[in-house]
Design a protein around this motif. Sequence first.
Motif, PDB file in Angstrom:
ATOM      1  N   CYS A 265      -3.204  -2.649 -10.899  1.00 50.15           N
ATOM      2  CA  CYS A 265      -3.899  -2.192 -12.161  1.00 50.15           C
ATOM      3  C   CYS A 265      -3.989  -2.239 -13.595  1.00 50.15           C
ATOM      4  N   ALA A 266      -2.931  -2.177 -13.617  1.00 50.47           N
ATOM      5  CA  ALA A 266      -2.838  -2.683 -15.123  1.00 50.47           C
ATOM      6  C   ALA A 266      -3.087  -3.888 -15.537  1.00 50.47           C
ATOM      7  N   ILE A 267      -2.507  -5.216 -14.104  1.00 51.92           N
ATOM      8  CA  ILE A 267      -3.266  -6.783 -14.528  1.00 51.92           C
ATOM      9  C   ILE A 267      -4.371  -6.954 -14.490  1.00 51.92           C
ATOM     10  N   PHE A 268      -5.324  -5.483 -13.778  1.00 47.36           N
ATOM     11  CA  PHE A 268      -7.427  -5.842 -13.744  1.00 47.36           C
ATOM     12  C   PHE A 268      -7.161  -5.227 -15.044  1.00 47.36           C
ATOM     13  N   ASP A 269      -6.829  -4.341 -15.682  1.00 50.16           N
ATOM     14  CA  ASP A 269      -7.178  -3.896 -16.666  1.00 50.16           C
ATOM     15  C   ASP A 269      -7.313  -4.546 -17.977  1.00 50.16           C
ATOM     16  N   ARG A 270      -6.454  -5.813 -18.176  1.00 48.16           N
ATOM     17  CA  ARG A 270      -6.334  -7.120 -18.464  1.00 48.16           C
ATOM     18  C   ARG A 270      -7.262  -7.505 -18.376  1.00 48.16           C
ATOM     19  N   VAL A 271      -6.735  -8.374 -17.196  1.00 53.69           N
ATOM     20  CA  VAL A 271      -7.935  -9.251 -17.034  1.00 53.69           C
ATOM     21  C   VAL A 271      -9.517  -9.207 -17.106  1.00 53.69           C
ATOM     22  N   ARG A 272     -10.006  -7.855 -16.212  1.00 51.66           N
ATOM     23  CA  ARG A 272     -11.320  -7.311 -15.669  1.00 51.66           C
ATOM     24  C   ARG A 272     -11.684  -5.912 -16.413  1.00 51.66           C
ATOM     25  N   PRO A 273     -11.426  -6.266 -17.895  1.00 53.09           N
ATOM     26  CA  PRO A 273     -11.457  -4.319 -19.024  1.00 53.09           C
ATOM     27  C   PRO A 273     -12.781  -3.404 -18.416  1.00 53.09           C
ATOM     28  N   GLU A 274     -13.326  -4.894 -17.934  1.00 51.63           N
ATOM     29  CA  GLU A 274     -15.103  -3.970 -17.885  1.00 51.63           C
ATOM     30  C   GLU A 274     -15.319  -3.408 -17.084  1.00 51.63           C
ATOM     31  N   GLN A 275     -14.782  -3.226 -16.036  1.00 47.56           N
ATOM     32  CA  GLN A 275     -14.474  -2.476 -14.797  1.00 47.56           C
ATOM     33  C   GLN A 275     -13.412  -1.396 -14.684  1.00 47.56           C
ATOM     34  N   GLY A 276     -12.469  -1.226 -16.095  1.00 48.52           N
ATOM     35  CA  GLY A 276     -11.518  -0.483 -15.396  1.00 48.52           C
ATOM     36  C   GLY A 276     -11.891   1.093 -16.306  1.00 48.52           C
ATOM     37  N   PRO A 277     -11.007   2.490 -15.890  1.00 52.32           N
ATOM     38  CA  PRO A 277     -10.041   2.045 -15.862  1.00 52.32           C
ATOM     39  C   PRO A 277      -9.143   1.481 -14.358  1.00 52.32           C
ATOM     40  N   HIS A 278      -8.704   1.180 -13.747  1.00 47.70           N
ATOM     41  CA  HIS A 278      -8.749   0.864 -12.899  1.00 47.70           C
ATOM     42  C   HIS A 278      -7.976   1.923 -11.605  1.00 47.70           C
ATOM     43  N   GLU A 279      -6.627   2.339 -12.349  1.00 50.93           N
ATOM     44  CA  GLU A 279      -6.488   3.266 -11.389  1.00 50.93           C
ATOM     45  C   GLU A 279      -6.871   4.231 -10.839  1.00 50.93           C
ATOM     46  N   ARG A 280      -8.624   4.710 -11.232  1.00 52.64           N
ATOM     47  CA  ARG A 280      -9.216   5.359 -10.397  1.00 52.64           C
ATOM     48  C   ARG A 280      -9.548   5.300  -9.471  1.00 52.64           C
ATOM     49  N   LEU A 281      -9.445   4.260  -8.896  1.00 47.40           N
ATOM     50  CA  LEU A 281      -9.916   3.777  -7.791  1.00 47.40           C
ATOM     51  C   LEU A 281      -9.140   3.420  -6.617  1.00 47.40           C
ATOM     52  N   ILE A 282      -7.453   4.147  -7.338  1.00 46.93           N
ATOM     53  CA  ILE A 282      -6.456   4.775  -6.419  1.00 46.93           C
ATOM     54  C   ILE A 282      -6.501   5.716  -5.036  1.00 46.93           C
ATOM     55  N   GLN A 283      -6.976   6.314  -4.054  1.00 42.76           N
ATOM     56  CA  GLN A 283      -7.344   6.614  -3.285  1.00 42.76           C
ATOM     57  C   GLN A 283      -5.911   6.511  -2.223  1.00 42.76           C
ATOM     58  N   PHE A 284      -4.854   8.072  -2.094  1.00 43.77           N
ATOM     59  CA  PHE A 284      -4.471   8.176  -0.762  1.00 43.77           C
ATOM     60  C   PHE A 284      -4.791   8.893  -0.023  1.00 43.77           C
ATOM     61  N   VAL A 285      -4.449   7.933   1.294  1.00 41.24           N
ATOM     62  CA  VAL A 285      -5.096   8.303   2.507  1.00 41.24           C
ATOM     63  C   VAL A 285      -4.010   8.934   3.995  1.00 41.24           C
ATOM     64  N   ALA A 286      -4.253   9.347   4.752  1.00 37.34           N
ATOM     65  CA  ALA A 286      -2.484   9.419   5.661  1.00 37.34           C
ATOM     66  C   ALA A 286      -2.395   8.247   6.452  1.00 37.34           C
ATOM     67  N   ASP A 287      -0.840   9.056   6.243  1.00 36.45           N
ATOM     68  CA  ASP A 287      -0.084   7.773   6.667  1.00 36.45           C
ATOM     69  C   ASP A 287      -0.141   7.652   8.227  1.00 36.45           C
ATOM     70  N   ARG A 288       0.352   6.530   8.212  1.00 33.84           N
ATOM     71  CA  ARG A 288      -0.295   5.197   9.636  1.00 33.84           C
ATOM     72  C   ARG A 288       1.376   6.001   9.980  1.00 33.84           C
ATOM     73  N   PRO A 289       1.174   5.664  11.763  1.00 34.16           N
ATOM     74  CA  PRO A 289       2.464   6.136  12.495  1.00 34.16           C
ATOM     75  C   PRO A 289       4.174   5.900  12.183  1.00 34.16           C
ATOM     76  N   GLY A 290       4.560   5.501  12.396  1.00 35.97           N
ATOM     77  CA  GLY A 290       6.130   5.542  12.297  1.00 35.97           C
ATOM     78  C   GLY A 290       6.102   4.528  11.192  1.00 35.97           C
ATOM     79  N   HIS A 291       5.486   5.085   9.710  1.00 33.87           N
ATOM     80  CA  HIS A 291       5.780   4.147   8.901  1.00 33.87           C
ATOM     81  C   HIS A 291       7.081   4.026   7.414  1.00 33.87           C
ATOM     82  N   ASP A 292       7.834   3.170   8.413  1.00 39.04           N
ATOM     83  CA  ASP A 292       9.100   2.910   7.456  1.00 39.04           C
ATOM     84  C   ASP A 292       9.444   2.927   5.836  1.00 39.04           C
ATOM     85  N   ARG A 293      10.902   3.946   5.237  1.00 42.08           N
ATOM     86  CA  ARG A 293      10.204   4.695   4.590  1.00 42.08           C
ATOM     87  C   ARG A 293      10.893   3.830   3.020  1.00 42.08           C
TER      88      ARG A 293
END
Length: 349
Positions: A265-293
């Motif tokens: 997101c920080a890289i995109f804020d530099r190379v495509r600042p007109e679309q930022g801030p990109h962290e607003r696009l982060i979305q947490f979703v349900a974890d997948r089964p057996g996801h190793d830590r």
Amino acid sequence: MRIIVTGGCGFIGSALVLHLVQDLGHEVLTLDALTYAANPISLMPLKGNDRHRFEEADICDHERVSGLFADFRPDAVMHLAAESHVDRSITGPAAFVQTNVVGTQVMLEAARGYWNGLSGEAKGAFRFHHVSTDEVYGSLPPGAFFTEESRYDPRSPYSASKAASDHLARAWHETYGLPVVLTNCSNNYGPRHFPEKLIPLMILNALDGKNLPVYGDGQNERDWIHVEDHARGLVAALTRGRVGETYLLGGRAVRNNLDVVRTLCAIFDRVRPEQGPHERLIQFVADRPGHDRRYAIDPGKAEAELGWTPTKSFEGALEETVRWYLANEGWWRPIREGRYSGERLGLTG
């Protein structure tokens, strides 16, 4: 050298083939079934190069594979062909068992038959290099690292199938004497990465202004190695590794998934600042089964014995990767839009 590379139209395989032919001058036969994650466009720089030959073939086809050994007469095999996406292995494990387990057995038997027919220096110099993943070792506690002595503890159909293939490769060495070398690597990143994996998926979603889905709490940790560093490590293991030994190739760049996405997101804020801030696009979703830590590799043995070290800094090479995708829409757009169907693009001619 004359080298057969299986899975050479995939992400790691194509980087390896380009390195072998363009940088090192070896002759390579690329063997690939051109399934969904293979992209022949990745090898277009080699079109017309008489040191490269492409054959569309399934590694489970013993007659075809044996025929290619007899025709090409390789000095070595670098076996990378595999089904590799964990999510797909959860919904369709049979393909992973077929390709990763049965396909590896076919490759080992074809190599053994060919190797038994060699004599003298050619027989002594032949190598079968089996390429695998750190996921075969399961999940690590905080702060720990995998070594070549780590216990196998696979948790997904994908990692279980790769663990089985590793055991087969070792068994063919111990039982039949086939000169096998194994490597297990950490997560790869870089150009030409199929866009279902974390980093290319996030890059292309960010380009399109789509959500950036992060599993669970985003704290799952992975060690990242640039694909070009990995390709150099593979060649070092093939040419300088001891027969029967395993070498772990890692980038010494452990990051959790959320930090990776935030860095992008920080890289995109530099190379495509007109679309930022990109962290607003982060979305947490349900974890997948057996996801190793946590996965993390200690590459000390490879560094000491092979004279190889990773050279890419993660953050700098990650920005290079973003810029590659920005400059190469012709590579990824057909895949992104579901139009890619394995077009041969003249590689068979």
